[in-house]
Each structure stands twice: as C-alpha cells, then as structure tokens.
Design a protein around this motif. Structure first.
Motif, PDB file in Angstrom:
ATOM      1  N   GLU A  94       0.826  -1.200   0.000  1.00  0.00           N
ATOM      2  CA  GLU A  94       0.000   0.000   0.000  1.00  0.00           C
ATOM      3  C   GLU A  94       0.866   1.259   0.000  1.00  0.00           C
ATOM      4  O   GLU A  94       1.937   1.298   0.596  1.00  0.00           O
ATOM      5  N   ILE A  95       0.366   2.313  -0.644  1.00  0.00           N
ATOM      6  CA  ILE A  95       1.067   3.595  -0.670  1.00  0.00           C
ATOM      7  C   ILE A  95       0.763   4.314   0.637  1.00  0.00           C
ATOM      8  O   ILE A  95      -0.384   4.662   0.909  1.00  0.00           O
ATOM      9  N   VAL A  96       1.791   4.521   1.440  1.00  0.00           N
ATOM     10  CA  VAL A  96       1.621   5.173   2.737  1.00  0.00           C
ATOM     11  C   VAL A  96       2.780   6.127   2.974  1.00  0.00           C
ATOM     12  O   VAL A  96       3.750   6.156   2.223  1.00  0.00           O
ATOM     13  N   GLY A  97       2.671   6.898   4.026  1.00  0.00           N
ATOM     14  CA  GLY A  97       3.766   7.756   4.451  1.00  0.00           C
ATOM     15  C   GLY A  97       4.057   8.890   3.492  1.00  0.00           C
ATOM     16  O   GLY A  97       3.153   9.526   2.958  1.00  0.00           O
ATOM     17  N   LYS A  98       5.351   9.122   3.285  1.00  0.00           N
ATOM     18  CA  LYS A  98       5.782  10.243   2.457  1.00  0.00           C
ATOM     19  C   LYS A  98       5.271  10.133   1.027  1.00  0.00           C
ATOM     20  O   LYS A  98       4.910  11.135   0.427  1.00  0.00           O
ATOM     21  N   GLU A  99       5.255   8.912   0.480  1.00  0.00           N
ATOM     22  CA  GLU A  99       4.790   8.745  -0.899  1.00  0.00           C
ATOM     23  C   GLU A  99       3.318   9.105  -1.032  1.00  0.00           C
ATOM     24  O   GLU A  99       2.897   9.740  -1.994  1.00  0.00           O
ATOM     25  N   ALA A 100       2.511   8.722  -0.046  1.00  0.00           N
ATOM     26  CA  ALA A 100       1.086   9.052  -0.077  1.00  0.00           C
ATOM     27  C   ALA A 100       0.879  10.558   0.050  1.00  0.00           C
ATOM     28  O   ALA A 100       0.046  11.142  -0.660  1.00  0.00           O
ATOM     29  N   MET A 101       1.637  11.193   0.931  1.00  0.00           N
ATOM     30  CA  MET A 101       1.521  12.639   1.103  1.00  0.00           C
ATOM     31  C   MET A 101       1.962  13.367  -0.169  1.00  0.00           C
ATOM     32  O   MET A 101       1.314  14.322  -0.601  1.00  0.00           O
ATOM     33  N   PHE A 102       3.058  12.884  -0.770  1.00  0.00           N
ATOM     34  CA  PHE A 102       3.554  13.495  -2.003  1.00  0.00           C
ATOM     35  C   PHE A 102       2.541  13.327  -3.133  1.00  0.00           C
ATOM     36  O   PHE A 102       2.274  14.260  -3.891  1.00  0.00           O
ATOM     37  N   LEU A 103       1.953  12.148  -3.236  1.00  0.00           N
ATOM     38  CA  LEU A 103       0.944  11.889  -4.255  1.00  0.00           C
ATOM     39  C   LEU A 103      -0.247  12.823  -4.074  1.00  0.00           C
ATOM     40  O   LEU A 103      -0.748  13.402  -5.037  1.00  0.00           O
ATOM     41  N   GLN A 104      -0.683  13.000  -2.836  1.00  0.00           N
ATOM     42  CA  GLN A 104      -1.806  13.900  -2.573  1.00  0.00           C
ATOM     43  C   GLN A 104      -1.437  15.337  -2.903  1.00  0.00           C
ATOM     44  O   GLN A 104      -2.241  16.070  -3.485  1.00  0.00           O
ATOM     45  N   ASP A 105      -0.225  15.773  -2.548  1.00  0.00           N
ATOM     46  CA  ASP A 105       0.213  17.128  -2.875  1.00  0.00           C
ATOM     47  C   ASP A 105       0.204  17.358  -4.387  1.00  0.00           C
ATOM     48  O   ASP A 105      -0.229  18.410  -4.864  1.00  0.00           O
ATOM     49  N   CYS A 106       0.669  16.376  -5.141  1.00  0.00           N
ATOM     50  CA  CYS A 106       0.673  16.488  -6.604  1.00  0.00           C
ATOM     51  C   CYS A 106      -0.744  16.527  -7.151  1.00  0.00           C
ATOM     52  O   CYS A 106      -1.045  17.283  -8.076  1.00  0.00           O
ATOM     53  N   TRP A 107      -1.626  15.728  -6.560  1.00  0.00           N
ATOM     54  CA  TRP A 107      -3.016  15.727  -6.982  1.00  0.00           C
ATOM     55  C   TRP A 107      -3.660  17.086  -6.714  1.00  0.00           C
ATOM     56  O   TRP A 107      -4.372  17.632  -7.563  1.00  0.00           O
ATOM     57  N   VAL A 108      -3.401  17.652  -5.529  1.00  0.00           N
ATOM     58  CA  VAL A 108      -3.941  18.971  -5.180  1.00  0.00           C
ATOM     59  C   VAL A 108      -3.386  20.029  -6.133  1.00  0.00           C
ATOM     60  O   VAL A 108      -4.126  20.912  -6.585  1.00  0.00           O
TER      61      VAL A 108
END
Length: 181
Positions: free
Chosen positions: A39-53
């Motif tokens: 599962e995508i968690v941690g920094k990668e998940a936060m980075f993915l969300q930042d890119c999506w935003v």
C-alpha cells in the motif's frame, strides 16, 4: 491525510513541483515503487496527494488566481518569475511601469527577517526594497507609498480570492482539517 488550512495545502502543493530532482510532479515512478512494496503510505502518499492537489488547483482556479498563488507561494523559481511578470502586466496603476514591476516583485519576494534578509536564497538585494529606486523621476514619498499600498491591496485581494476558491475546492474533497485547535 488532511491539511491544517488552505494556505498549508497551497504551499505544499506548489512545493511538490520542486521536490523531485527532474522537476515537476513526477509522482508516477514513486507510486509504482511504493506499489511494489504494498500500500502507498507515508511520504509517498503525502507526495501523491500534494501532486493531486497541485493539478486540481491548477485546473480549477482561474489563470489570474493561479498566477497570484504561484507568485506569492511557489518555490519554483522560473514559474514564480513568470507569474510575477504576468501580474506586473495585469496590475493597473497610475504609477510608472518600473514602479509597478518593483512593487509586484517586492510583494512576491518580501524582505525576510535575519541578517540582511539572508534566511532564504529567494531574497533580493537591499536596494530593491527602497522605493526611491523604483522610478527614474522623483515622486513625493506619500505618492509612492499610496501607489505601493494600492498595488499590494490589489495583489492581496487576488490571493485572498484565490484562497477562498481553493478552500471551497479542498472542502468539497474533505482535505481541510475541520477540528478546532
């Protein structure tokens, strides 16, 4: 993950563009690598969300609102300078064009606290912050202050409107923390 407020969401989203060494929101390789581990968690998940935003804001906001946010909050030097140039052309003022340009630049790159403002690499030389250098012709200090105040008022209003639009978008996606501190 939720953001504390709309400003932190905008700042993180705009900073995501400069995180990778290649530049831009290249989240796909990071996501693929994270998927291999599970599962995508941690920094990668936060980075993915930042890119999506970043993508959602860029698409949803008007060009004027996007320019204002990039000029005020971006850490991507080229995009920030491009936004500053576009804002300079869009601001209406009786001030000379050089004065308008300097007022917009110093609004977007304010002098920071510290020794000579040297807390950041994005600091202008001290002469940039002296209004007497902003025009070739002498103008009364009260006139210069009024021009600068009016220009900043327009720019801050544009940022405030952009943040309201961003807040609405992020609220519909339930990305802003609604708990009181």
């Amino acid at each position: 993950m939720t953001y504390r407020n709309v400003v932190s969401a905008v700042v993180r989203a705009l900073a995501a563009e400069t995180i990778s060494s290649a530049g831009g929101c290249d989240f796909e390789p990071k996501v693929q690598c994270a998927k291999q581990k599970g599962e995508i968690v941690g920094k990668e998940a936060m980075f993915l969300q930042d890119c999506w935003v970043f993508g959602r804001l860029h698409k949803a906001l008007t060009p004027a609102h996007w320019r204002a946010l990039v000029a005020k909050y971006s850490t991507h030097v080229e995009r920030k300078h491009a936004a500053i140039s576009e804002l300079t052309r869009s601001v209406r003022s009786p001030a000379p064009s050089r004065f308008v340009h300097c007022a917009v630049v110093t609004w977007a790159l304010p002098m920071l606290p510290g020794v000579g403002g040297k807390r950041s690499t994005n600091v202008l030389p001290a002469g940039w912050y002296e209004m007497d250098n902003w025009s070739d012709e002498p103008h009364p200090i009260k006139t210069q202050e009024r021009w600068r105040r009016d220009i900043r008022k327009v720019l801050n209003r544009e940022v405030d409107e952009a943040l309201v639009c961003a807040q609405t978008l992020l609220d519909t996606e339930d990305l802003i923390d609604t708990q009181a501190a």
